[in-house]
Scaffold this active site. Structure first.
Site, PDB file in Angstrom:
ATOM      1  CG  ASP A   1      -4.750  -3.445   8.170  1.00 21.14           C
ATOM      2  OD1 ASP A   1      -5.072  -2.217   8.383  1.00 21.14           O
ATOM      3  OD2 ASP A   1      -5.311  -4.185   7.524  1.00 21.14           O
ATOM      4  CG  HIS A   2      -3.154   2.697   7.857  1.00 17.50           C
ATOM      5  ND1 HIS A   2      -3.434   2.362   6.734  1.00 17.50           N
ATOM      6  CD2 HIS A   2      -4.114   3.594   7.856  1.00 17.50           C
ATOM      7  CE1 HIS A   2      -4.250   2.880   6.138  1.00 17.50           C
ATOM      8  NE2 HIS A   2      -4.755   4.037   6.853  1.00 17.50           N
ATOM      9  CE  LYS A  30      -9.298   4.719  -3.238  1.00 15.05           C
ATOM     10  NZ  LYS A  30      -9.272   4.996  -1.815  1.00 15.05           N
ATOM     11  CG  HIS A  38      -7.507  -1.084   5.817  1.00 13.27           C
ATOM     12  ND1 HIS A  38      -6.175  -1.584   6.149  1.00 13.27           N
ATOM     13  CD2 HIS A  38      -7.322  -0.360   4.480  1.00 13.27           C
ATOM     14  CE1 HIS A  38      -5.516  -0.574   5.174  1.00 13.27           C
ATOM     15  NE2 HIS A  38      -6.004  -0.100   4.289  1.00 13.27           N
ATOM     16  NE  ARG A  98      17.075   3.971  -7.908  1.00 11.08           N
ATOM     17  CZ  ARG A  98      16.400   3.546  -9.028  1.00 11.08           C
ATOM     18  NH1 ARG A  98      16.908   2.554  -9.942  1.00 11.08           N
ATOM     19  NH2 ARG A  98      15.214   3.596  -9.196  1.00 11.08           N
TER      20      ARG A  98
HETATM   21  C1  BG6 Z   1      -5.138   2.765   2.145  1.00  8.59           C
HETATM   22  C2  BG6 Z   1      -5.623   2.416   0.681  1.00  8.59           C
HETATM   23  O1  BG6 Z   1      -4.634   1.385   2.459  1.00  8.59           O
HETATM   24  O2  BG6 Z   1      -6.107   3.103   2.873  1.00  8.59           O
HETATM   25  C3  BG6 Z   1      -6.285   3.818   0.159  1.00  8.59           C
HETATM   26  O3  BG6 Z   1      -4.839   2.060  -0.303  1.00  8.59           O
HETATM   27  C4  BG6 Z   1      -7.342   4.616   1.446  1.00  8.59           C
HETATM   28  O4  BG6 Z   1      -6.756   3.609  -0.945  1.00  8.59           O
HETATM   29  C5  BG6 Z   1      -6.693   4.417   2.780  1.00  8.59           C
HETATM   30  O5  BG6 Z   1      -7.603   5.799   0.736  1.00  8.59           O
HETATM   31  C6  BG6 Z   1      -7.695   5.004   3.630  1.00  8.59           C
HETATM   32  O6  BG6 Z   1      -6.862   5.143   4.892  1.00  8.59           O
HETATM   33  P1  BG6 Z   1      -7.477   5.990   5.510  1.00  8.59           P
HETATM   34  O7  BG6 Z   1      -6.602   6.115   6.963  1.00  8.59           O
HETATM   35  O8  BG6 Z   1      -7.477   7.671   5.124  1.00  8.59           O
HETATM   36  O9  BG6 Z   1      -8.842   5.830   6.180  1.00  8.59           O
END
Ligand code: BG6
Length: 497
Positions: free
Chosen positions: A183-184, A346, A246, A46
């Site tokens: 899902d990275h 965490k 993950h 925007r």
């Molecule tokens: C994300 C979560 O999907 O993955 C975060 O929302 C997390 O909370 C992160 O910190 C971890 O990803 P990576 O690649 O840093 O291990």
């Protein structure tokens, strides 16, 4: 393989993901010669930016977040890349936004003399998904299933029901082959290597079952707290944020049967089979096999850090878990009786993502007890990050005149083996969206199966009755109950030295 002409529409074009991950990933692909000859990146937002002003903003981001530094490429590279970037001032509720997209696609089609791939990347909050999908449908922007694709970021649903609704909504507009659920973790180099390790070597498969494996641990610990994401995280928690997606994906890669080929659906079929074979929790199982925690304030590396309840955006009496440890079982022939211990948290002592496969002990020990200086059942340790390695722990004779045994590691270390830096997960995943390869993306049924599995735990933890939080300090390994969960089976959580 060179991908076909592609136009990216980045919804959430002024957001964090675009500047930290998406544009840097596309820039790196460009430097590596993996972008098509004809491509456009259209950031949507925007704010009133001209193309040039927006490109300047991105250049600053690239300098900060790109794997390859601007100076690493010839000086003209950024300018050449930037010519492909456009900013479209837009409002996702306004039909004009989609009309303009339609015109852009037509214009771009003329430049590349053919119908381009169109990727709609939804880097926006889930509440906007339906409006965008409905408009894409209304304006017939995804009519060709071979060309148009939609990329959905996590969280994919908040529970089983909302994930189903989202699948239905997307399914009304796109076919499954057009939907790329990110899902990275699946794009990480070391995670992709799990498939290579298991299915391109013959020595592991004969041992990869209940006859030889004692138990498996998957641990993703982070030193980071929730930072500025308290608002999101407080509605989510460790189970939703890390385990449902993950960590269960990692488990699937470790536990799946060999696929018949490396085709996307072959791989994904075998992964979803794992989720379907996992034992569902009863309320009693939740009490016995699932542990949660929340961090309290404390010191880490000389700095005093707030507890979770003091973080911005978090309710002062929040019962959201920032740590979870769960013991799962897979009820199939391969894994019967082999426990899988998962944990994540965490503000833990170490940032490290590790899969540890512990093999059974020798059936009979021929050495006298004096020979044993140290004893460790064989282990295969797949370290995903920050260390990138695979270690096989074996017993060996310590050099010397006596027969003395101690555990040693055979190590495949990425840094020592390969030169050059490793592509980021988003580079792999964005390239795959251009190539139309869904292997590393989650299929709708996988996401639902994963939600189905965690629902009994979510329901039990979401109840009104609070447990006594916080229950672990910053810079620890989580609550004591996490250790008891695994210790009662005679094991300990594994940590890399
Ligand atoms: C994300 C979560 O999907 O993955 C975060 O929302 C997390 O909370 C992160 O910190 C971890 O990803 P990576 O690649 O840093 O291990």
């Amino acid at each position: 393989i060179k991908s076909e002409p592609t136009i990216f529409f980045l919804f959430g074009g002024t957001g964090d993901l675009t500047s930290r991950k998406l544009v840097p990933a596309l820039y790196n692909l460009y430097i590596d010669g993996r972008m098509p000859t004809h491509f456009q990146i259209v950031a949507m937002g925007r704010t009133q930016y001209s193309n040039d002003a927006f490109r300047d903003v991105l250049l600053k981001d690239i300098k900060q977040f790109s794997r390859k530094r601007v100076g690493q490429a010839p000086p003209e590279t950024w300018d050449q890349f930037a010519k492909h970037i456009f900013f479209q001032v837009s409002d996702i509720n306004n039909p004009q936004t989609y009309q303009e997209q339609s015109e852009r696609i037509a214009e771009f089609g003329k430049i590349c003399s053919g119908e381009p791939n169109v990727v709609y990347y939804l880097a926006v909050a889930p509440r906007f998904f339906s409006t965008i999908a409905e408009n894409i449908s209304k304006f017939k922007l995804a009519a060709n299933p071979e060309k148009a694709r939609i990329v959905i970021e996590k969280p994919f649903g908040h529970n089983l029901e909302s994930a189903r609704q989202l699948n239905q909504l997307l399914g009304g507009v796109f076919s499954e082959q057009q939907i790329y659920r990110i899902d990275h973790y699946l794009g990480k180099e070391t995670v992709q290597n799990i498939l290579a390790l298991r299915f391109s070597n013959s020595i592991f498969e004969p041992l990869w079952n209940r006859n030889y494996i004692d138990h498996i641990q998957i641990s993703v610990s982070e030193q980071l707290g929730v930072g500025s994401r308290g608002g999101y995280y407080d509605e989510s928690g460790a189970l939703r944020d890390m385990i449902q997606n993950h960590i269960l994906q990692l488990l699937c890669l470790v536990a799946m049967e060999p696929p018949t080929s490396f085709q996307a659906d072959e791989v994904r079929n075998k992964k979803v089979d794992v989720l379907h074979s996992m034992r569902k929790f009863t309320a009693e199982d939740v009490k016995k096999n699932a542990v949660r925690g929340q961090y309290s304030k404390g010191w880490m590396e000389g700095q005093e850090l707030p507890g979770y309840r003091e973080e911005p955006g978090v309710a002062p009496d929040s019962n959201t878990e920032t740590f979870a440890a769960i013991k799962f079982h897979i009820d199939n022939w391969r894994w019967h009786g082999v426990p899988f211990y998962l944990r994540t948290g965490k503000r833990m002592h170490q940032s490290s993502s590790v899969i540890m496969i512990q093999f059974k002990d020798v059936p009979h020990l021929i050495f006298p007890s004096e020979a044993i200086e140290g004893w460790q059942q064989n282990r295969l340790i797949i370290s995903i990050q920050p260390e990138m390695s695979v270690r096989l722990q074996i017993q060996a004779k310590r050099p010397g005149l006596d027969m003395t045994l101690n555990p040693v590691d055979m190590i495949f270390d990425y840094n020592g083996t390969y030169t050059g830096d490793t592509p980021e997960a988003y580079e792999t995943l964005l390239l795959d969206t251009m190539l139309g390869d869904q292997t590393l993306f989650m299929r709708g049924d996988q996401v639902e199966a994963a939600w189905d599995l965690v629902m009994p735990i979510l329901n039990a933890w979401g109840g009104k009755k609070s447990i006594s939080f916080p229950n672990y300090p910053v810079d620890s390994w989580g609550p004591e109950t996490a250790e008891s969960l695994i210790a009662k089976d005679g094991f300990h959580w594994f940590t890399l030295p």
